[in-house]
Design a protein around this motif. Structure first.
Motif, PDB file in Angstrom:
ATOM      1  N   LEU A 260       0.893  -1.256   0.051  1.00  0.00           N
ATOM      2  CA  LEU A 260      -0.053   0.044  -0.047  1.00  0.00           C
ATOM      3  C   LEU A 260       0.859   1.299  -0.064  1.00  0.00           C
ATOM      4  O   LEU A 260       2.028   1.206   0.765  1.00  0.00           O
ATOM      5  N   PRO A 261       0.661   2.254  -0.843  1.00  0.00           N
ATOM      6  CA  PRO A 261       1.461   3.405  -0.721  1.00  0.00           C
ATOM      7  C   PRO A 261       1.008   4.220   0.554  1.00  0.00           C
ATOM      8  O   PRO A 261      -0.247   4.122   1.024  1.00  0.00           O
ATOM      9  N   LEU A 262       1.886   4.979   1.071  1.00  0.00           N
ATOM     10  CA  LEU A 262       1.696   5.722   2.407  1.00  0.00           C
ATOM     11  C   LEU A 262       0.365   6.588   2.277  1.00  0.00           C
ATOM     12  O   LEU A 262      -0.175   6.743   3.276  1.00  0.00           O
ATOM     13  N   ASP A 263       0.010   6.837   1.009  1.00  0.00           N
ATOM     14  CA  ASP A 263      -1.277   7.893   0.860  1.00  0.00           C
ATOM     15  C   ASP A 263      -2.481   7.146   1.147  1.00  0.00           C
ATOM     16  O   ASP A 263      -3.596   7.607   1.085  1.00  0.00           O
ATOM     17  N   ARG A 264      -2.290   5.933   1.209  1.00  0.00           N
ATOM     18  CA  ARG A 264      -3.563   4.979   1.772  1.00  0.00           C
ATOM     19  C   ARG A 264      -3.562   4.405   3.084  1.00  0.00           C
ATOM     20  O   ARG A 264      -4.147   3.424   3.549  1.00  0.00           O
ATOM     21  N   VAL A 265      -2.704   5.091   3.905  1.00  0.00           N
ATOM     22  CA  VAL A 265      -2.559   4.813   5.310  1.00  0.00           C
ATOM     23  C   VAL A 265      -2.650   6.195   6.041  1.00  0.00           C
ATOM     24  O   VAL A 265      -2.300   7.104   6.081  1.00  0.00           O
ATOM     25  N   VAL A 266      -3.601   5.865   7.097  1.00  0.00           N
ATOM     26  CA  VAL A 266      -3.836   7.063   8.028  1.00  0.00           C
ATOM     27  C   VAL A 266      -2.902   7.207   9.122  1.00  0.00           C
ATOM     28  O   VAL A 266      -2.843   6.094   9.754  1.00  0.00           O
ATOM     29  N   VAL A 267      -2.097   8.198   9.157  1.00  0.00           N
ATOM     30  CA  VAL A 267      -0.983   8.492  10.069  1.00  0.00           C
ATOM     31  C   VAL A 267      -1.312   9.619  10.952  1.00  0.00           C
ATOM     32  O   VAL A 267      -1.750  10.744  10.408  1.00  0.00           O
ATOM     33  N   THR A 268      -1.456   9.503  12.083  1.00  0.00           N
ATOM     34  CA  THR A 268      -1.691  10.615  13.102  1.00  0.00           C
ATOM     35  C   THR A 268      -0.541  10.492  14.142  1.00  0.00           C
ATOM     36  O   THR A 268      -0.460  11.592  15.097  1.00  0.00           O
ATOM     37  N   VAL A 269       0.353   9.556  14.151  1.00  0.00           N
ATOM     38  CA  VAL A 269       1.443   9.668  15.198  1.00  0.00           C
ATOM     39  C   VAL A 269       2.222  10.876  15.161  1.00  0.00           C
ATOM     40  O   VAL A 269       2.697  11.338  16.356  1.00  0.00           O
ATOM     41  N   ASP A 270       2.529  11.452  14.151  1.00  0.00           N
ATOM     42  CA  ASP A 270       3.064  12.835  14.032  1.00  0.00           C
ATOM     43  C   ASP A 270       2.665  13.875  15.083  1.00  0.00           C
ATOM     44  O   ASP A 270       3.519  14.383  15.736  1.00  0.00           O
ATOM     45  N   ARG A 271       1.360  13.836  15.134  1.00  0.00           N
ATOM     46  CA  ARG A 271       0.607  14.899  15.999  1.00  0.00           C
ATOM     47  C   ARG A 271       0.251  14.456  17.340  1.00  0.00           C
ATOM     48  O   ARG A 271       0.164  15.141  18.269  1.00  0.00           O
ATOM     49  N   HIS A 272      -0.249  12.979  17.412  1.00  0.00           N
ATOM     50  CA  HIS A 272      -0.961  12.669  18.591  1.00  0.00           C
ATOM     51  C   HIS A 272       0.110  11.752  19.465  1.00  0.00           C
ATOM     52  O   HIS A 272      -0.024  11.530  20.600  1.00  0.00           O
ATOM     53  N   ALA A 273       1.283  11.362  18.811  1.00  0.00           N
ATOM     54  CA  ALA A 273       1.886  10.287  19.409  1.00  0.00           C
ATOM     55  C   ALA A 273       1.240   8.976  19.703  1.00  0.00           C
ATOM     56  O   ALA A 273       0.342   8.815  18.988  1.00  0.00           O
ATOM     57  N   ASN A 274       1.887   8.205  20.533  1.00  0.00           N
ATOM     58  CA  ASN A 274       0.984   6.885  20.689  1.00  0.00           C
ATOM     59  C   ASN A 274      -0.049   7.020  21.940  1.00  0.00           C
ATOM     60  O   ASN A 274       0.306   7.376  23.143  1.00  0.00           O
ATOM     61  N   THR A 275      -1.107   7.029  21.531  1.00  0.00           N
ATOM     62  CA  THR A 275      -2.342   7.171  22.493  1.00  0.00           C
ATOM     63  C   THR A 275      -3.124   5.809  22.781  1.00  0.00           C
ATOM     64  O   THR A 275      -4.159   5.801  23.315  1.00  0.00           O
TER      65      THR A 275
END
Ligand code: UT7
Length: 317
Positions: A260-275
Motif C-alpha cells: 500500500l502506498p503511504l497515501d492510503r495509510v492514515v497517519v496521526t502519530v506525528d501529531r498525537h504520538a502513541n495514544t
C-alpha cells in the motif's frame, strides 16, 4: 439473514495542551531530531485540568452519537478500552454512561493496552451478532501522561493523551460493517511492556522498546495476513490501513508488506504520538471527517500492545 455490526458514528477528543519535542528536549536529554527520525512523532497532546479518561471518553462518545444522529438513551452497551482509568473501579464505562445521561443498558472496561480498541470492537461485534445488543458505543480513552516516568527518555517522548469513539449498530445489509476480527495474546512476553502494580506509590510504564518493535513487526504482519486470508482478499483490495500509531517505522513496514502506498495509510502519530487504545478511533475519526475514508471503503485496522496482545479487523465502512 445474519446480523452484521456496522460502524455508524465516529468521534474523538484531544486535550487542549500540546507539548512539542523541543519542549521535552528542554527538560530531558533528547532532541527533536532523535524523536522524529526514530518514531515520526513531532508533538503530543497532554491532559490538563478538567481532562481525564472519563471526560475525554464522554466527549468522543457524544461526538460519535451526534455523527450517527442516535440518542444516548437508545444505546444498549458502552465498552471502554483503557489502560489508564481514573479509578480502580467502577469501570470508566459506567462513569461515561452517567456522563451521557444513560441509566439503562450495560457498561464495562477492557484492558488490552494498545490493542484495547481492536479487542473492544471484536467484543461489540459478538454482542451484536448474538442479538444481545443493537447499539454499542466502543471507546478508547487514555491518559498515559499519568503513568510516565518523565525522567525516562526511552518512554516519556513516545506517548500522548486522547480519546476516540465509534458507534456500532446492528445491520441486516450484506457485506457491510465488521467482516472479521482476529485477536491474540501471549503472556510470556508480559514483562516487555507493563505498568507497576497499585502497591507502588507512583506506578510508571516500563518498556523494552527494541524487543517490542521486533514483535510488532512480526506479529502485526501475521495478523494482517490472517485477516486477508479469512476474507479471501489481498493487500491491494484494502482502501485504507488505519494502524495503531506507535512508531512511523512500524506503520511504514506494514504499508510495505501490504503493497500500500503511504497515501492510503492514515497517519496521526506525528501529531498525537502513541495514544494506546485511543489511537485507532482517533485516526478513523480524522479520516472519516476529512473525507478520505468513504462509505463502501474496505478498511484494515491492526494493533499490538502490552500483554503482549495483538489483533486486526477488516471493516467495510
Ligand atoms: O504501542 C505499544 C507498542 N509499542 C511499540 O510498538 C514501540 C516499539 N518500539 C519502538 O518504537 C522503538 O524501539 C523505540 C522508539 C522505543 C526506540 O527506538 P530504537 O530505534 O529501537 O532505539 P533504541 O531503543 O535501540 O535506542 C537507540 C539509542 C540508545 O542509545 P545507545 O545505547 O545506542 O547509546 C538509547 O539510549 O537511542 C537512545 N535513546 C534516546 N536518545 C535520545 C533512547 N531514547 C532516546 C531519546 N532521545 N528519547
Amino acid at each position: 439473514m445474519s446480523l452484521r455490526a456496522r460502524l455508524t458514528g465516529f468521534g474523538s477528543y484531544l486535550p487542549k495542551q500540546v507539548v512539542t519535542n523541543a519542549e521535552l528536549a528542554e527538560r530531558i536529554e533528547t532532541s527533536d531530531e532523535w524523536i522524529r527520525t526514530r518514531t515520526g512523532i513531532s508533538q503530543r497532546h497532554i491532559a490538563g485540568e478538567g481532562e481525564n479518561a472519563v471526560t475525554m471518553a464522554a466527549a468522543a462518545a457524544r461526538s460519535a452519537l451526534a455523527y450517527a444522529d442516535v440518542a444516548a438513551e437508545s444505546v444498549d452497551a458502552v465498552i471502554v478500552a483503557t489502560a489508564t482509568p481514573d479509578q480502580g473501579f467502577p469501570a470508566t464505562a459506567v462513569r461515561v454512561q452517567a456522563e451521557l445521561g444513560m441509566s439503562a443498558g450495560f457498561a464495562f472496561d477492557i484492558t488490552a493496552a494498545c490493542s484495547g480498541f481492536v479487542y473492544a470492537l471484536s467484543t461489540a461485534e459478538a454482542f451484536i451478532r448474538s442479538g444481545q445488543a443493537k447499539k454499542v458505543l466502543v471507546i478508547g480513552t487514555e491518559v498515559y501522561s499519568r503513568i510516565m516516568d518523565w525522567e525516562d527518555r526511552t518512554t516519556c517522548v513516545l506517548f500522548g493523551d486522547g480519546a476516540g469513539a465509534v458507534l456500532v449498530e446492528a445491520s441486516d445489509e450484506a457485506e457491510v460493517g465488521i467482516l472479521s476480527t482476529h485477536l491474540h495474546s501471549d503472556g510470556t512476553y508480559a514483562d516487555l511492556l507493563y505498568v507497576d502494580g497499585p502497591t507502588v506509590e507512583k506506578p510508571v510504564l516500563h518498556m523494552q522498546g527494541r524487543d517490542v518493535f521486533r514483535h510488532a513487526v512480526a506479529k502485526l504482519s501475521s495478523v494482517v495476513d490472517e485477516a486477508l486470508a479469512a476474507n479471501g482478499l489481498s493487500g491491494e483490495d484494502i482502501a485504507w490501513l488505519v494502524p495503531h500509531q506507535a512508531n512511523l517505522r512500524i506503520i511504514e513496514g506494514m504499508a510495505k508488506k501490504l503493497s500500500l502506498p503511504l497515501d492510503r495509510v492514515v497517519v496521526t502519530v506525528d501529531r498525537h504520538a502513541n495514544t494506546s487504545a485511543a489511537s485507532i478511533p482517533l485516526a478513523l475519526d480524522e479520516a472519516i471527517r476529512d473525507g478520505r475514508i468513504k462509505p463502501g471503503d474496505l478498511v484494515l485496522i491492526e494493533a499490538l500492545g502490552g500483554g503482549l496482545t495483538w489483533g486486526s479487523a477488516l471493516l467495510r465502512i
